[in-house]
Design a protein around this motif. Structure first.
Motif, PDB file in Angstrom:
ATOM      1  N   LEU A  30       3.644   1.418   7.603  1.00 34.25           N
ATOM      2  CA  LEU A  30       2.149   1.492   7.165  1.00 34.25           C
ATOM      3  C   LEU A  30       1.722  -0.245   5.543  1.00 34.25           C
ATOM      4  O   LEU A  30       2.736  -0.497   4.646  1.00 34.25           O
ATOM      5  CB  LEU A  30       1.658   2.105   6.371  1.00 34.25           C
ATOM      6  N   ASP A  31      -0.008  -0.504   5.982  1.00 35.70           N
ATOM      7  CA  ASP A  31      -0.637  -1.725   4.590  1.00 35.70           C
ATOM      8  C   ASP A  31      -1.695  -0.035   4.017  1.00 35.70           C
ATOM      9  O   ASP A  31      -2.280  -0.049   4.685  1.00 35.70           O
ATOM     10  CB  ASP A  31      -0.183  -2.835   5.244  1.00 35.70           C
ATOM     11  N   ALA A  32      -0.959  -0.003   2.670  1.00 37.31           N
ATOM     12  CA  ALA A  32      -2.597   1.190   2.255  1.00 37.31           C
ATOM     13  C   ALA A  32      -2.756  -0.163   1.675  1.00 37.31           C
ATOM     14  O   ALA A  32      -3.689  -0.149   0.227  1.00 37.31           O
ATOM     15  CB  ALA A  32      -1.426   2.218   1.563  1.00 37.31           C
ATOM     16  N   LYS A  33      -2.357  -1.194   1.371  1.00 38.36           N
ATOM     17  CA  LYS A  33      -3.684  -2.282   0.701  1.00 38.36           C
ATOM     18  C   LYS A  33      -2.471  -1.805  -0.861  1.00 38.36           C
ATOM     19  O   LYS A  33      -3.575  -2.085  -1.542  1.00 38.36           O
ATOM     20  CB  LYS A  33      -4.939  -2.630   1.003  1.00 38.36           C
TER      21      LYS A  33
ATOM     22  N   ALA B 197       4.870  -1.896   2.040  1.00 38.94           N
ATOM     23  CA  ALA B 197       3.945  -2.868   1.698  1.00 38.94           C
ATOM     24  C   ALA B 197       4.297  -2.845   0.346  1.00 38.94           C
ATOM     25  O   ALA B 197       2.974  -1.752  -0.248  1.00 38.94           O
ATOM     26  CB  ALA B 197       2.667  -3.749   2.701  1.00 38.94           C
ATOM     27  N   TYR B 198       4.491  -4.039  -0.773  1.00 35.83           N
ATOM     28  CA  TYR B 198       4.266  -4.643  -1.417  1.00 35.83           C
ATOM     29  C   TYR B 198       4.740  -3.002  -2.205  1.00 35.83           C
ATOM     30  O   TYR B 198       6.182  -2.515  -2.396  1.00 35.83           O
ATOM     31  CB  TYR B 198       3.063  -4.174  -2.449  1.00 35.83           C
ATOM     32  N   THR B 199       4.194  -2.788  -3.539  1.00 41.14           N
ATOM     33  CA  THR B 199       4.924  -1.408  -4.184  1.00 41.14           C
ATOM     34  C   THR B 199       4.109  -0.323  -3.916  1.00 41.14           C
ATOM     35  O   THR B 199       2.664   0.317  -4.406  1.00 41.14           O
ATOM     36  CB  THR B 199       4.885  -2.263  -5.939  1.00 41.14           C
ATOM     37  N   SER B 200       3.845   1.125  -3.139  1.00 40.45           N
ATOM     38  CA  SER B 200       3.595   1.789  -2.795  1.00 40.45           C
ATOM     39  C   SER B 200       3.741   2.828  -4.367  1.00 40.45           C
ATOM     40  O   SER B 200       2.641   4.751  -3.294  1.00 40.45           O
ATOM     41  CB  SER B 200       4.472   2.625  -1.603  1.00 40.45           C
ATOM     42  N   THR B 201       3.771   3.035  -5.800  1.00 41.25           N
ATOM     43  CA  THR B 201       3.854   3.841  -5.970  1.00 41.25           C
ATOM     44  C   THR B 201       3.073   3.336  -7.597  1.00 41.25           C
ATOM     45  O   THR B 201       2.918   4.004  -8.216  1.00 41.25           O
ATOM     46  CB  THR B 201       4.848   4.010  -7.410  1.00 41.25           C
TER      47      THR B 201
ATOM     48  N   ALA C 189      -4.463   9.238  -8.728  1.00 38.90           N
ATOM     49  CA  ALA C 189      -5.614   9.362  -8.197  1.00 38.90           C
ATOM     50  C   ALA C 189      -6.179   8.846  -5.899  1.00 38.90           C
ATOM     51  O   ALA C 189      -5.892   9.294  -5.451  1.00 38.90           O
ATOM     52  CB  ALA C 189      -7.488   9.372  -8.127  1.00 38.90           C
ATOM     53  N   LEU C 190      -5.945   7.632  -6.539  1.00 41.76           N
ATOM     54  CA  LEU C 190      -5.659   6.483  -4.759  1.00 41.76           C
ATOM     55  C   LEU C 190      -4.317   6.870  -4.154  1.00 41.76           C
ATOM     56  O   LEU C 190      -4.772   7.147  -2.575  1.00 41.76           O
ATOM     57  CB  LEU C 190      -5.878   4.923  -5.384  1.00 41.76           C
ATOM     58  N   LEU C 191      -3.266   7.261  -5.004  1.00 40.76           N
ATOM     59  CA  LEU C 191      -1.851   7.261  -4.559  1.00 40.76           C
ATOM     60  C   LEU C 191      -1.908   8.512  -3.587  1.00 40.76           C
ATOM     61  O   LEU C 191      -1.939   8.130  -2.749  1.00 40.76           O
ATOM     62  CB  LEU C 191      -0.825   7.538  -5.352  1.00 40.76           C
ATOM     63  N   LYS C 192      -2.487   9.490  -4.359  1.00 37.47           N
ATOM     64  CA  LYS C 192      -2.667  11.053  -3.652  1.00 37.47           C
ATOM     65  C   LYS C 192      -4.003  10.814  -2.260  1.00 37.47           C
ATOM     66  O   LYS C 192      -3.263  11.173  -1.841  1.00 37.47           O
ATOM     67  CB  LYS C 192      -2.888  11.512  -4.320  1.00 37.47           C
ATOM     68  N   ARG C 193      -4.899  10.080  -2.373  1.00 41.39           N
ATOM     69  CA  ARG C 193      -5.722   9.841  -1.654  1.00 41.39           C
ATOM     70  C   ARG C 193      -4.553   9.151  -0.446  1.00 41.39           C
ATOM     71  O   ARG C 193      -5.021   9.979   0.982  1.00 41.39           O
ATOM     72  CB  ARG C 193      -7.022   9.638  -1.803  1.00 41.39           C
ATOM     73  N   ARG C 194      -3.998   8.950  -0.538  1.00 41.38           N
ATOM     74  CA  ARG C 194      -3.353   7.582   0.246  1.00 41.38           C
ATOM     75  C   ARG C 194      -2.396   8.421   0.786  1.00 41.38           C
ATOM     76  O   ARG C 194      -1.641   8.075   2.035  1.00 41.38           O
ATOM     77  CB  ARG C 194      -2.629   6.105  -0.121  1.00 41.38           C
TER      78      ARG C 194
END
Length: 303
Positions: A27-30, A87-91, A96-101
């Protein structure tokens, strides 16, 4: 004979724990990275260009759309999947945004869990607690830490922005939350030898680890290393050098540790060097042949 005959691969692990094949869906979560947005630095690690390992052609797709498309492409290989935030640093984002993703990913059918790629210096306890909560809900969670090497001098040269001590701290806290840790290592950095790779493994094992992912250093377009390579200041590892290091590390690794990957490749024209990294199979075949001749995982753990 294949890799599964000599290594405790993620495929074997999934058969043992899920009774079937399970595929990772990248995944790329931007997300971004503190080594790119100016928090630690700009330009990122010298070897990095995320486009070299991102397989999603349309980064405007939602998490659910990316997962659905990935499932359709891999349905012939598996019926269950991990959502792999690669992709990149996923934490590295607001909670709130992390949890949403993460929540959006786990709402997609046929997912057994999450694989979350990140840096050792970007895993606060709040995020570890969130990942542990998913695990308590019955999902499998792997925290994938990009260490690359335990050599602090090398970490400085590649503009990593953290030391091995940051990795030790992250692993200690992750294991306190009951999370599985998969550590990424790169072989072939300038000034490092097979002895350095052995020292890195010993330190990683001492810190505690559940999985390993091995990569050969390769030069990709858009990275800082590409400039050094074009100027003749950088020589990536030969196939023979990488195979020797990877196989040696596999033999020194306890048999219960899961290898998520033992080599990597990048498609042309993104790849600049070495050319053998353009193939998915060349490095893998070399490693399997070496293991068949000299012994597989856990054959020897000390000199």
């Amino acid at each position: 004979m294949g890799l599964d005959d000599f290594v405790y691969t993620l495929g074997r692990y999934c058969q043992d724990n899920f009774g079937q094949r399970v595929q990772k869906l990248t995944l790329d979560a931007k997300f971004t990275c503190p080594n790119r947005d100016g928090t630690l630095g700009k330009g990122g690690c010298t070897f990095c260009n995320v486009a070299s390992f991102s397989h999603e052609p349309d980064t405007q797709l939602s998490i659910a759309e990316q997962l659905t498309g990935g499932k359709q492409r891999l349905r012939a290989k598996a019926n269950k999947f991990f959502a792999y935030f690669q992709a990149y640093t996923s934490t590295y984002e607001e909670y709130a945004l992390l949890k949403r993703r993460y929540d959006e990913a786990l709402q997609v059918a046929d997912l057994v869990g999450l694989c979350v790629g990140t840096r050792p210096d970007c895993v606060p306890d709040t995020v570890l607690a969130l990942l542990a909560d998913y695990q308590q809900q019955g999902y499998e969670v792997w925290l994938e830490l990009g260490l690359q090497t335990a050599n602090d001098d090398t970490l400085h040269r590649i503009n990593r922005g953290h030391t091995f001590a940051a990795y030790q701290d992250a692993v200690t806290r992750a294991r306190r939350f009951g999370l599985k840790v998969c550590t990424h290592l790169i072989f072939g950095f300038p000034h490092e030898t097979i002895v350095d790779h052995q020292i890195t493994l010993a330190k990683v094992l001492d810190a505690g680890v559940d999985g390993l992912k091995l990569h050969p250093l390769h030069v990709v377009e858009g990275s800082t290393m590409a400039k050094a390579w074009r100027a003749g200041r950088l020589t990536p590892p030969t196939l023979e050098e990488y195979v020797a290091s990877a196989a040696d590390i596999i033999r020194r690794t306890p048999k219960e540790i899961v290898f998520h990957r033992v080599t990597a490749y990048t498609k042309m024209p993104m790849l600049l060097a070495p050319q053998w990294c353009a193939s998915r199979w060349i490095g893998l075949v070399g490693i399997v042949d070496n293991l068949a001749e000299y012994g597989g995982q856990g054959t020897y753990l000390t000199d």
